[in-house]
Scaffold this active site. Structure first.
Site, PDB file in Angstrom:
ATOM      1  CE  LYS A 146      -1.715   2.566   3.101  1.00 46.81           C
ATOM      2  NZ  LYS A 146      -1.785   3.965   2.301  1.00 46.81           N
TER       3      LYS A 146
ATOM      4  CB  SER B 292       3.739   8.591  12.040  1.00 49.55           C
ATOM      5  OG  SER B 292       2.485   7.809  12.240  1.00 49.55           O
TER       6      SER B 292
ATOM      7  N   GLY C 277       3.291   3.298  13.685  1.00 49.30           N
ATOM      8  CA  GLY C 277       4.161   2.087  13.680  1.00 49.30           C
ATOM      9  C   GLY C 277       4.073   1.411  14.841  1.00 49.30           C
TER      10      GLY C 277
ATOM     11  CD  GLU D 100      12.679   4.721   9.499  1.00 46.80           C
ATOM     12  OE1 GLU D 100      12.794   5.899   9.980  1.00 46.80           O
ATOM     13  OE2 GLU D 100      12.427   4.963   8.060  1.00 46.80           O
TER      14      GLU D 100
ATOM     15  CB  CYS E 161      12.191   9.832   9.695  1.00 47.05           C
ATOM     16  SG  CYS E 161      13.130   8.799   8.510  1.00 47.05           S
TER      17      CYS E 161
ATOM     18  CD  GLU F 199       8.808  12.812  13.762  1.00 47.57           C
ATOM     19  OE1 GLU F 199       9.845  12.705  12.975  1.00 47.57           O
ATOM     20  OE2 GLU F 199       7.824  12.125  14.075  1.00 47.57           O
TER      21      GLU F 199
END
Length: 509
Positions: A178, A231, A235, A253, A287, A393
Protein backbone atom coordinates in the site's frame (compact mmCIF):
# COMPACT_ATOMS: atom_id res chain seq x y z
CA UNK A 1 6.15 0.57 -20.98
CA UNK A 2 2.68 0.07 -19.58
CA UNK A 3 0.44 3.14 -19.41
CA UNK A 4 -3.14 3.15 -18.22
CA UNK A 5 -5.52 5.32 -20.18
CA UNK A 6 -8.57 5.36 -17.93
CA UNK A 7 -9.55 8.56 -16.09
CA UNK A 8 -9.25 6.90 -12.67
CA UNK A 9 -6.13 4.85 -11.99
CA UNK A 10 -6.58 1.34 -10.65
CA UNK A 11 -5.09 -1.21 -8.27
CA UNK A 12 -2.72 -3.90 -9.51
CA UNK A 13 -3.81 -7.32 -8.21
CA UNK A 14 -2.98 -10.82 -9.45
CA UNK A 15 -1.33 -9.47 -12.57
CA UNK A 16 -4.30 -7.33 -13.59
CA UNK A 17 -5.36 -3.70 -13.31
CA UNK A 18 -8.67 -3.53 -11.49
CA UNK A 19 -11.14 -0.97 -10.15
CA UNK A 20 -11.66 -3.12 -7.08
CA UNK A 21 -14.98 -3.42 -5.33
CA UNK A 22 -15.23 0.09 -3.89
CA UNK A 23 -16.59 3.13 -5.66
CA UNK A 24 -14.69 5.77 -3.65
CA UNK A 25 -11.80 7.63 -5.29
CA UNK A 26 -9.22 10.13 -4.08
CA UNK A 27 -6.91 12.65 -5.69
CA UNK A 28 -3.19 13.25 -5.81
CA UNK A 29 -2.43 16.95 -5.33
CA UNK A 30 0.69 18.90 -6.23
CA UNK A 31 1.65 20.52 -2.89
CA UNK A 32 3.41 23.41 -4.64
CA UNK A 33 0.36 24.50 -6.64
CA UNK A 34 -2.68 22.76 -5.23
CA UNK A 35 -3.53 21.34 -8.66
CA UNK A 36 -4.84 17.80 -9.07
CA UNK A 37 -2.36 15.35 -10.59
CA UNK A 38 -4.68 12.38 -10.91
CA UNK A 39 -7.60 10.42 -9.50
CA UNK A 40 -7.17 6.99 -7.93
CA UNK A 41 -9.31 4.12 -6.71
CA UNK A 42 -9.57 3.91 -2.94
CA UNK A 43 -8.89 0.37 -1.81
CA UNK A 44 -11.16 -1.54 0.54
CA UNK A 45 -10.69 -4.52 2.82
CA UNK A 46 -12.14 -6.67 0.04
CA UNK A 47 -9.49 -5.42 -2.37
CA UNK A 48 -6.77 -6.20 0.16
CA UNK A 49 -8.28 -9.65 0.67
CA UNK A 50 -8.09 -10.37 -3.05
CA UNK A 51 -4.49 -9.14 -3.20
CA UNK A 52 -3.47 -11.29 -0.24
CA UNK A 53 -5.16 -14.32 -1.77
CA UNK A 54 -3.22 -13.75 -5.00
CA UNK A 55 0.08 -13.35 -3.11
CA UNK A 56 -0.60 -16.44 -1.04
CA UNK A 57 -1.39 -18.51 -4.12
CA UNK A 58 1.73 -17.29 -5.96
CA UNK A 59 4.13 -17.88 -3.08
CA UNK A 60 4.96 -21.56 -3.54
CA UNK A 61 5.89 -21.29 -7.22
CA UNK A 62 7.86 -18.06 -6.65
CA UNK A 63 9.70 -19.56 -3.66
CA UNK A 64 10.80 -22.53 -5.77
CA UNK A 65 12.63 -20.33 -8.28
CA UNK A 66 16.34 -19.77 -7.73
CA UNK A 67 17.64 -16.52 -6.28
CA UNK A 68 19.10 -15.76 -9.70
CA UNK A 69 15.82 -16.25 -11.54
CA UNK A 70 13.92 -14.09 -9.06
CA UNK A 71 16.51 -11.32 -9.34
CA UNK A 72 16.23 -11.25 -13.14
CA UNK A 73 12.88 -9.49 -12.88
CA UNK A 74 14.44 -6.73 -10.81
CA UNK A 75 17.23 -6.07 -13.29
CA UNK A 76 14.61 -4.87 -15.79
CA UNK A 77 13.28 -2.45 -13.17
CA UNK A 78 16.82 -1.30 -12.35
CA UNK A 79 17.39 -0.28 -15.97
CA UNK A 80 14.00 1.42 -16.23
CA UNK A 81 14.68 3.48 -13.09
CA UNK A 82 17.99 4.62 -14.57
CA UNK A 83 16.60 5.31 -18.03
CA UNK A 84 13.71 7.38 -16.61
CA UNK A 85 15.75 9.15 -13.92
CA UNK A 86 14.97 12.74 -14.96
CA UNK A 87 11.31 12.01 -15.70
CA UNK A 88 10.63 10.15 -12.48
CA UNK A 89 12.56 12.68 -10.39
CA UNK A 90 10.17 15.31 -11.68
CA UNK A 91 7.16 13.12 -10.82
CA UNK A 92 8.45 12.71 -7.24
CA UNK A 93 8.93 16.46 -6.90
CA UNK A 94 5.52 17.27 -8.34
CA UNK A 95 3.76 14.83 -6.04
CA UNK A 96 5.53 15.28 -2.68
CA UNK A 97 7.04 18.75 -3.05
CA UNK A 98 10.72 18.21 -2.35
CA UNK A 99 13.10 20.15 -4.56
CA UNK A 100 14.21 18.59 -7.81
CA UNK A 101 17.68 17.37 -6.79
CA UNK A 102 16.00 15.49 -3.95
CA UNK A 103 13.34 14.13 -6.29
CA UNK A 104 16.01 12.74 -8.59
CA UNK A 105 18.06 11.45 -5.65
CA UNK A 106 14.97 9.52 -4.53
CA UNK A 107 15.00 7.66 -7.84
CA UNK A 108 18.76 7.11 -7.68
CA UNK A 109 18.42 5.59 -4.23
CA UNK A 110 15.73 3.28 -5.58
CA UNK A 111 17.95 1.88 -8.32
CA UNK A 112 20.82 1.56 -5.85
CA UNK A 113 18.58 -0.60 -3.65
CA UNK A 114 17.40 -2.71 -6.59
CA UNK A 115 21.00 -3.14 -7.72
CA UNK A 116 22.04 -4.25 -4.23
CA UNK A 117 19.16 -6.70 -3.87
CA UNK A 118 19.49 -8.21 -7.33
CA UNK A 119 23.28 -8.39 -7.08
CA UNK A 120 23.04 -10.06 -3.69
CA UNK A 121 21.32 -13.00 -5.38
CA UNK A 122 24.73 -14.16 -6.62
CA UNK A 123 26.51 -13.62 -3.31
CA UNK A 124 27.10 -16.37 -0.71
CA UNK A 125 24.08 -17.13 1.46
CA UNK A 126 24.07 -18.82 4.83
CA UNK A 127 26.89 -19.73 7.20
CA UNK A 128 28.93 -22.89 7.63
CA UNK A 129 29.47 -23.50 11.34
CA UNK A 130 32.11 -25.86 12.78
CA UNK A 131 30.66 -28.82 14.66
CA UNK A 132 32.09 -30.40 17.76
CA UNK A 133 31.86 -33.72 15.91
CA UNK A 134 34.29 -34.05 12.97
CA UNK A 135 31.89 -36.20 10.97
CA UNK A 136 29.10 -33.60 11.10
CA UNK A 137 28.45 -30.64 8.82
CA UNK A 138 26.55 -27.80 10.44
CA UNK A 139 25.27 -24.75 8.62
CA UNK A 140 22.53 -22.17 8.57
CA UNK A 141 20.26 -21.36 5.68
CA UNK A 142 17.33 -19.06 5.16
CA UNK A 143 13.86 -19.66 3.80
CA UNK A 144 11.26 -17.05 2.76
CA UNK A 145 8.49 -16.42 5.27
CA UNK A 146 5.63 -16.04 2.79
CA UNK A 147 3.37 -13.06 2.13
CA UNK A 148 4.90 -9.73 3.18
CA UNK A 149 2.83 -6.58 3.65
CA UNK A 150 4.61 -3.32 2.80
CA UNK A 151 3.31 0.09 3.92
CA UNK A 152 5.42 3.05 2.81
CA UNK A 153 5.48 6.85 3.35
CA UNK A 154 5.06 9.80 1.01
CA UNK A 155 8.36 11.60 1.61
CA UNK A 156 10.45 8.97 -0.22
CA UNK A 157 7.78 7.57 -2.52
CA UNK A 158 10.11 5.65 -4.86
CA UNK A 159 13.17 4.82 -2.76
CA UNK A 160 11.50 3.37 0.34
CA UNK A 161 9.14 1.01 -1.53
CA UNK A 162 12.23 -0.57 -3.07
CA UNK A 163 13.95 -0.69 0.35
CA UNK A 164 11.05 -2.90 1.38
CA UNK A 165 10.22 -4.85 -1.72
CA UNK A 166 13.46 -5.49 -3.63
CA UNK A 167 15.11 -7.67 -0.99
CA UNK A 168 11.78 -9.20 0.02
CA UNK A 169 11.10 -10.46 -3.49
CA UNK A 170 14.62 -11.73 -4.19
CA UNK A 171 14.47 -13.70 -0.93
CA UNK A 172 11.43 -15.55 -2.30
CA UNK A 173 8.49 -13.82 -0.63
CA UNK A 174 5.43 -12.34 -2.33
CA UNK A 175 4.24 -8.79 -1.68
CA UNK A 176 1.09 -6.78 -1.07
CA UNK A 177 1.95 -3.07 -1.03
CA UNK A 178 0.00 0.00 0.00
CA UNK A 179 1.66 3.24 -1.12
CA UNK A 180 1.09 6.45 0.82
CA UNK A 181 -2.18 8.12 -0.07
CA UNK A 182 -0.33 11.42 -0.70
CA UNK A 183 1.80 9.91 -3.48
CA UNK A 184 -0.36 7.42 -5.40
CA UNK A 185 1.04 8.50 -8.76
CA UNK A 186 4.51 7.28 -7.78
CA UNK A 187 2.90 4.04 -6.63
CA UNK A 188 1.15 3.73 -9.98
CA UNK A 189 4.42 4.04 -11.90
CA UNK A 190 6.19 1.47 -9.73
CA UNK A 191 3.37 -1.00 -10.30
CA UNK A 192 3.66 -0.39 -14.04
CA UNK A 193 7.37 -1.22 -13.79
CA UNK A 194 6.62 -4.57 -12.20
CA UNK A 195 4.07 -5.28 -14.92
CA UNK A 196 6.60 -4.30 -17.61
CA UNK A 197 9.16 -6.65 -16.03
CA UNK A 198 6.73 -9.55 -16.46
CA UNK A 199 6.77 -10.59 -12.82
CA UNK A 200 4.47 -13.62 -12.34
CA UNK A 201 0.86 -12.91 -11.46
CA UNK A 202 0.28 -12.44 -7.75
CA UNK A 203 3.95 -12.09 -6.77
CA UNK A 204 3.60 -8.31 -6.58
CA UNK A 205 0.30 -6.60 -5.76
CA UNK A 206 -0.55 -2.96 -5.11
CA UNK A 207 -3.66 -1.59 -3.41
CA UNK A 208 -4.02 2.19 -3.28
CA UNK A 209 -5.83 3.80 -0.39
CA UNK A 210 -5.82 4.97 3.19
CA UNK A 211 -5.25 3.61 6.67
CA UNK A 212 -8.11 1.13 6.53
CA UNK A 213 -6.42 -0.66 3.64
CA UNK A 214 -3.12 -0.67 5.49
CA UNK A 215 -4.82 -1.99 8.60
CA UNK A 216 -6.39 -4.82 6.61
CA UNK A 217 -2.90 -5.87 5.52
CA UNK A 218 -1.58 -5.73 9.08
CA UNK A 219 -4.38 -7.75 10.61
CA UNK A 220 -4.66 -10.53 8.04
CA UNK A 221 -3.36 -13.92 9.18
CA UNK A 222 -1.89 -14.67 5.75
CA UNK A 223 0.69 -11.90 6.23
CA UNK A 224 3.88 -13.28 7.74
CA UNK A 225 5.80 -10.00 8.04
CA UNK A 226 4.79 -6.34 7.98
CA UNK A 227 7.37 -3.80 6.79
CA UNK A 228 6.42 -0.24 7.73
CA UNK A 229 8.05 3.16 7.43
CA UNK A 230 6.11 6.13 8.79
CA UNK A 231 4.96 7.86 11.94
CA UNK A 232 5.69 6.54 15.42
CA UNK A 233 2.01 6.50 16.34
CA UNK A 234 1.03 4.23 13.46
CA UNK A 235 4.17 2.11 13.76
CA UNK A 236 3.59 1.41 17.43
CA UNK A 237 0.00 0.42 16.73
CA UNK A 238 1.23 -2.00 14.05
CA UNK A 239 3.92 -3.41 16.33
CA UNK A 240 1.37 -3.99 19.09
CA UNK A 241 -1.05 -5.82 16.82
CA UNK A 242 1.59 -7.96 15.14
CA UNK A 243 3.38 -8.72 18.40
CA UNK A 244 0.23 -10.35 19.74
CA UNK A 245 0.17 -12.88 16.89
CA UNK A 246 2.57 -15.82 17.33
CA UNK A 247 4.98 -16.27 14.46
CA UNK A 248 4.25 -12.91 12.86
CA UNK A 249 6.86 -10.16 12.61
CA UNK A 250 6.89 -6.40 12.11
CA UNK A 251 9.88 -4.26 11.20
CA UNK A 252 8.93 -0.62 11.71
CA UNK A 253 11.11 2.42 11.07
CA UNK A 254 9.49 5.48 12.57
CA UNK A 255 10.09 9.11 13.44
CA UNK A 256 12.66 11.00 15.45
CA UNK A 257 13.42 14.10 17.47
CA UNK A 258 16.92 14.16 16.11
CA UNK A 259 19.75 16.32 17.39
CA UNK A 260 23.18 17.59 16.41
CA UNK A 261 25.84 18.09 19.09
CA UNK A 262 28.22 20.94 18.25
CA UNK A 263 31.14 20.89 20.66
CA UNK A 264 33.72 23.53 21.53
CA UNK A 265 36.09 21.62 19.23
CA UNK A 266 33.82 21.91 16.18
CA UNK A 267 34.87 23.32 12.85
CA UNK A 268 32.29 26.06 12.48
CA UNK A 269 31.96 25.82 8.69
CA UNK A 270 31.16 22.11 9.01
CA UNK A 271 28.81 22.74 11.92
CA UNK A 272 26.70 25.39 10.20
CA UNK A 273 26.57 23.57 6.88
CA UNK A 274 25.55 20.29 8.54
CA UNK A 275 22.89 21.98 10.65
CA UNK A 276 21.27 23.78 7.72
CA UNK A 277 21.20 20.60 5.65
CA UNK A 278 19.81 18.53 8.52
CA UNK A 279 17.13 21.02 9.54
CA UNK A 280 15.83 22.36 6.25
CA UNK A 281 16.36 19.79 3.49
CA UNK A 282 13.02 18.32 2.36
CA UNK A 283 11.52 21.26 4.31
CA UNK A 284 12.28 19.29 7.48
CA UNK A 285 10.10 16.39 6.34
CA UNK A 286 12.59 13.58 6.82
CA UNK A 287 12.36 11.17 9.72
CA UNK A 288 16.06 11.99 10.29
CA UNK A 289 15.74 15.80 10.12
CA UNK A 290 17.28 17.64 13.07
CA UNK A 291 14.96 19.69 15.26
CA UNK A 292 17.47 20.21 18.09
CA UNK A 293 20.92 21.84 17.83
CA UNK A 294 22.87 21.33 21.05
CA UNK A 295 25.73 23.84 21.05
CA UNK A 296 28.63 24.37 23.47
CA UNK A 297 28.65 27.74 25.19
CA UNK A 298 32.15 28.59 23.89
CA UNK A 299 30.96 28.57 20.27
CA UNK A 300 27.27 29.25 20.81
CA UNK A 301 27.19 32.93 19.81
CA UNK A 302 29.20 32.40 16.62
CA UNK A 303 27.17 29.38 15.62
CA UNK A 304 23.87 31.12 16.33
CA UNK A 305 24.79 34.18 14.29
CA UNK A 306 25.89 32.15 11.27
CA UNK A 307 23.03 29.64 11.43
CA UNK A 308 20.41 32.38 11.79
CA UNK A 309 21.87 34.27 8.83
CA UNK A 310 21.53 31.22 6.59
CA UNK A 311 18.08 30.30 7.93
CA UNK A 312 16.95 33.82 7.04
CA UNK A 313 18.27 33.42 3.53
CA UNK A 314 17.62 29.84 2.34
CA UNK A 315 15.63 29.93 -0.87
CA UNK A 316 11.95 28.98 -0.69
CA UNK A 317 10.57 28.40 -4.15
CA UNK A 318 9.26 26.24 -6.95
CA UNK A 319 10.66 22.78 -6.21
CA UNK A 320 11.16 22.15 -9.92
CA UNK A 321 13.67 25.01 -10.13
CA UNK A 322 17.33 24.13 -9.62
CA UNK A 323 18.03 27.14 -7.35
CA UNK A 324 15.31 26.22 -4.79
CA UNK A 325 16.44 24.90 -1.41
CA UNK A 326 13.03 24.42 0.24
CA UNK A 327 9.80 23.48 -1.45
CA UNK A 328 6.35 23.23 0.17
CA UNK A 329 5.20 20.76 2.79
CA UNK A 330 3.03 17.93 1.58
CA UNK A 331 -0.45 19.04 2.65
CA UNK A 332 -2.53 21.36 4.82
CA UNK A 333 -2.30 19.10 7.88
CA UNK A 334 1.48 19.55 7.90
CA UNK A 335 1.06 23.33 7.75
CA UNK A 336 -1.30 23.24 10.72
CA UNK A 337 0.96 20.98 12.76
CA UNK A 338 3.98 23.20 12.08
CA UNK A 339 2.20 26.35 13.26
CA UNK A 340 0.87 24.56 16.33
CA UNK A 341 4.35 23.58 17.47
CA UNK A 342 5.76 27.02 16.72
CA UNK A 343 3.15 28.49 19.05
CA UNK A 344 3.94 25.83 21.65
CA UNK A 345 7.64 26.78 21.55
CA UNK A 346 6.71 30.39 22.26
CA UNK A 347 4.47 29.41 25.16
CA UNK A 348 7.20 27.23 26.65
CA UNK A 349 9.68 30.11 26.72
CA UNK A 350 11.43 29.94 23.37
CA UNK A 351 12.97 33.18 22.09
CA UNK A 352 12.30 33.33 18.38
CA UNK A 353 15.35 33.99 16.20
CA UNK A 354 13.90 33.31 12.74
CA UNK A 355 10.22 33.38 11.87
CA UNK A 356 9.54 32.67 8.22
CA UNK A 357 6.64 30.37 9.10
CA UNK A 358 4.35 32.41 6.85
CA UNK A 359 6.44 33.22 3.77
CA UNK A 360 6.06 36.70 2.39
CA UNK A 361 4.03 37.10 -0.77
CA UNK A 362 7.14 37.64 -2.90
CA UNK A 363 8.66 34.34 -1.74
CA UNK A 364 5.84 32.21 -3.11
CA UNK A 365 6.39 31.53 -6.81
CA UNK A 366 3.94 33.04 -9.25
CA UNK A 367 1.11 30.62 -9.94
CA UNK A 368 1.82 28.63 -6.78
CA UNK A 369 -0.42 30.50 -4.36
CA UNK A 370 -2.52 27.36 -3.83
CA UNK A 371 0.44 25.41 -2.45
CA UNK A 372 1.32 24.53 1.13
CA UNK A 373 4.08 27.01 1.90
CA UNK A 374 6.03 27.49 5.11
CA UNK A 375 9.58 28.58 5.93
CA UNK A 376 12.19 28.14 8.69
CA UNK A 377 11.25 28.72 12.31
CA UNK A 378 14.24 28.91 14.67
CA UNK A 379 14.28 29.65 18.38
CA UNK A 380 16.60 29.33 21.36
CA UNK A 381 15.45 27.84 24.63
CA UNK A 382 16.94 26.77 27.93
CA UNK A 383 17.10 23.01 28.25
CA UNK A 384 14.34 21.49 30.36
CA UNK A 385 13.37 17.82 30.03
CA UNK A 386 9.72 18.74 30.60
CA UNK A 387 9.44 20.89 27.48
CA UNK A 388 7.20 19.33 24.86
CA UNK A 389 8.84 21.38 22.10
CA UNK A 390 12.08 19.48 22.81
CA UNK A 391 10.42 16.08 23.08
CA UNK A 392 7.79 15.81 20.32
CA UNK A 393 8.44 15.41 16.60
CA UNK A 394 7.23 18.27 14.39
CA UNK A 395 8.29 17.00 10.96
CA UNK A 396 9.00 20.43 9.57
CA UNK A 397 11.63 23.22 9.59
CA UNK A 398 11.12 23.87 13.31
CA UNK A 399 14.51 24.11 15.05
CA UNK A 400 15.55 24.68 18.67
CA UNK A 401 19.00 25.93 19.70
CA UNK A 402 20.00 24.61 23.13
CA UNK A 403 23.17 25.84 24.84
CA UNK A 404 25.27 23.52 27.01
CA UNK A 405 28.48 23.83 29.02
CA UNK A 406 31.07 21.41 30.32
CA UNK A 407 32.10 18.09 28.82
CA UNK A 408 30.64 16.38 25.78
CA UNK A 409 28.92 13.93 28.13
CA UNK A 410 26.58 16.76 29.15
CA UNK A 411 25.61 17.30 25.52
CA UNK A 412 25.07 13.58 24.97
CA UNK A 413 22.80 13.46 28.02
CA UNK A 414 20.67 16.27 26.55
CA UNK A 415 20.75 14.62 23.14
CA UNK A 416 19.50 11.30 24.52
CA UNK A 417 16.75 12.89 26.58
CA UNK A 418 13.88 12.22 24.17
CA UNK A 419 11.66 9.18 23.70
CA UNK A 420 13.09 8.84 20.18
CA UNK A 421 16.39 7.46 18.96
CA UNK A 422 16.61 7.54 15.19
CA UNK A 423 19.46 9.77 13.97
CA UNK A 424 22.02 12.13 15.45
CA UNK A 425 25.30 13.81 14.63
CA UNK A 426 28.30 15.26 16.40
CA UNK A 427 30.49 18.03 14.99
CA UNK A 428 33.97 17.98 16.53
CA UNK A 429 37.66 17.84 15.60
CA UNK A 430 38.36 15.82 18.77
CA UNK A 431 38.17 12.09 18.07
CA UNK A 432 37.56 11.33 21.76
CA UNK A 433 34.38 13.42 21.68
CA UNK A 434 33.30 11.70 18.46
CA UNK A 435 33.89 8.29 19.99
CA UNK A 436 31.94 9.26 23.12
CA UNK A 437 28.93 10.13 20.94
CA UNK A 438 29.42 6.96 18.91
CA UNK A 439 29.42 4.82 22.05
CA UNK A 440 26.74 6.55 24.12
CA UNK A 441 24.46 8.37 21.68
CA UNK A 442 21.11 6.58 21.65
CA UNK A 443 20.60 6.43 17.88
CA UNK A 444 20.27 3.88 15.15
CA UNK A 445 21.98 6.20 12.65
CA UNK A 446 25.01 8.15 13.83
CA UNK A 447 27.08 10.72 11.94
CA UNK A 448 30.25 12.68 12.68
CA UNK A 449 31.10 15.94 10.92
CA UNK A 450 28.15 15.37 8.60
CA UNK A 451 24.46 16.22 8.47
CA UNK A 452 22.31 13.62 10.25
CA UNK A 453 20.54 12.89 6.98
CA UNK A 454 21.56 10.71 4.08
CA UNK A 455 21.63 6.95 3.83
CA UNK A 456 23.52 4.48 1.71
CA UNK A 457 21.41 1.49 0.80
CA UNK A 458 23.81 -1.19 2.04
CA UNK A 459 23.68 0.17 5.61
CA UNK A 460 20.89 -0.58 8.09
CA UNK A 461 18.31 2.21 8.41
CA UNK A 462 16.30 2.33 11.62
CA UNK A 463 16.31 3.50 15.20
CA UNK A 464 15.98 2.65 18.85
CA UNK A 465 13.47 3.51 21.56
CA UNK A 466 10.30 5.07 20.09
CA UNK A 467 11.92 5.33 16.64
CA UNK A 468 11.71 1.70 15.69
CA UNK A 469 11.65 -2.00 16.32
CA UNK A 470 13.40 -3.06 13.14
CA UNK A 471 15.29 -2.05 10.03
CA UNK A 472 13.08 -2.40 6.93
CA UNK A 473 15.93 -1.66 4.53
CA UNK A 474 18.97 -3.17 2.86
CA UNK A 475 20.50 -6.33 4.27
CA UNK A 476 18.61 -6.01 7.55
CA UNK A 477 15.33 -6.68 5.74
CA UNK A 478 16.57 -10.22 5.22
CA UNK A 479 16.21 -10.84 8.97
CA UNK A 480 12.56 -9.82 8.86
CA UNK A 481 11.44 -11.67 5.73
CA UNK A 482 13.22 -15.00 6.13
CA UNK A 483 13.33 -17.84 8.62
CA UNK A 484 16.76 -19.12 9.60
CA UNK A 485 17.22 -22.86 9.96
CA UNK A 486 20.24 -24.43 11.64
CA UNK A 487 20.84 -27.70 9.75
CA UNK A 488 23.18 -30.50 10.82
CA UNK A 489 24.17 -33.46 8.63
CA UNK A 490 25.88 -36.59 9.95
CA UNK A 491 28.36 -38.05 7.47
CA UNK A 492 29.17 -41.08 9.60
CA UNK A 493 27.31 -44.37 9.94
CA UNK A 494 27.68 -43.97 13.70
CA UNK A 495 25.78 -41.44 15.78
CA UNK A 496 27.96 -39.27 18.00
CA UNK A 497 26.48 -36.43 20.07
CA UNK A 498 27.89 -33.09 21.14
CA UNK A 499 28.55 -32.12 24.78
CA UNK A 500 29.53 -35.70 25.51
CA UNK A 501 25.91 -36.84 25.47
CA UNK A 502 25.77 -40.63 25.31
CA UNK A 503 24.30 -42.06 22.11
CA UNK A 504 24.26 -45.59 23.52
CA UNK A 505 20.91 -47.34 23.61
CA UNK A 506 20.86 -49.35 26.85
CA UNK A 507 18.56 -52.34 27.17
CA UNK A 508 17.25 -54.19 30.18
CA UNK A 509 19.14 -57.53 30.20
Amino acid sequence: MSQQTMDVSQHYIAGEWTDGVGEETFESVNPATGETLGEFRQGTEADVDRALAAADEAFEEWRDLSYIDRAEYLWDIYHELRDRHEELGRVVTEECGKEISEGKADVTEAWHMVEWAAGNARHPHGDVVPSEIPSKDAYMRRKPRGVVGCITPWNFPVAIPFWHMAVTLVEGNTVVWKPAEQTPRCGQIIAEMFEDAGIPDGVFNMVQGFGDAGNAIVEDERVSTVLFTGSAEVGHEISGKVGAEPGKLAACEMGGKNGIVITEQADMDTAVHSAVMSSFKTTGQRCVSSERLIVHTDVYDEFKERFVELAEGVKIGDPLEEDTFMGPVVDESQVEKFHKYNELARKEGGRVLVDRADPEEGEIPEGHEGGYWIGPFVYEIEYDPELRCLQEEVFGPHVALVEYSGDVENAIEIHNDTPYGLAGAIISEDYRQIHAFRDYGEVGLGYANLPCIGAEVHLPFGGVKKSGNGYPSAREVIEAVTERTAFTLNNSREIEMAQGLSADIKLDE
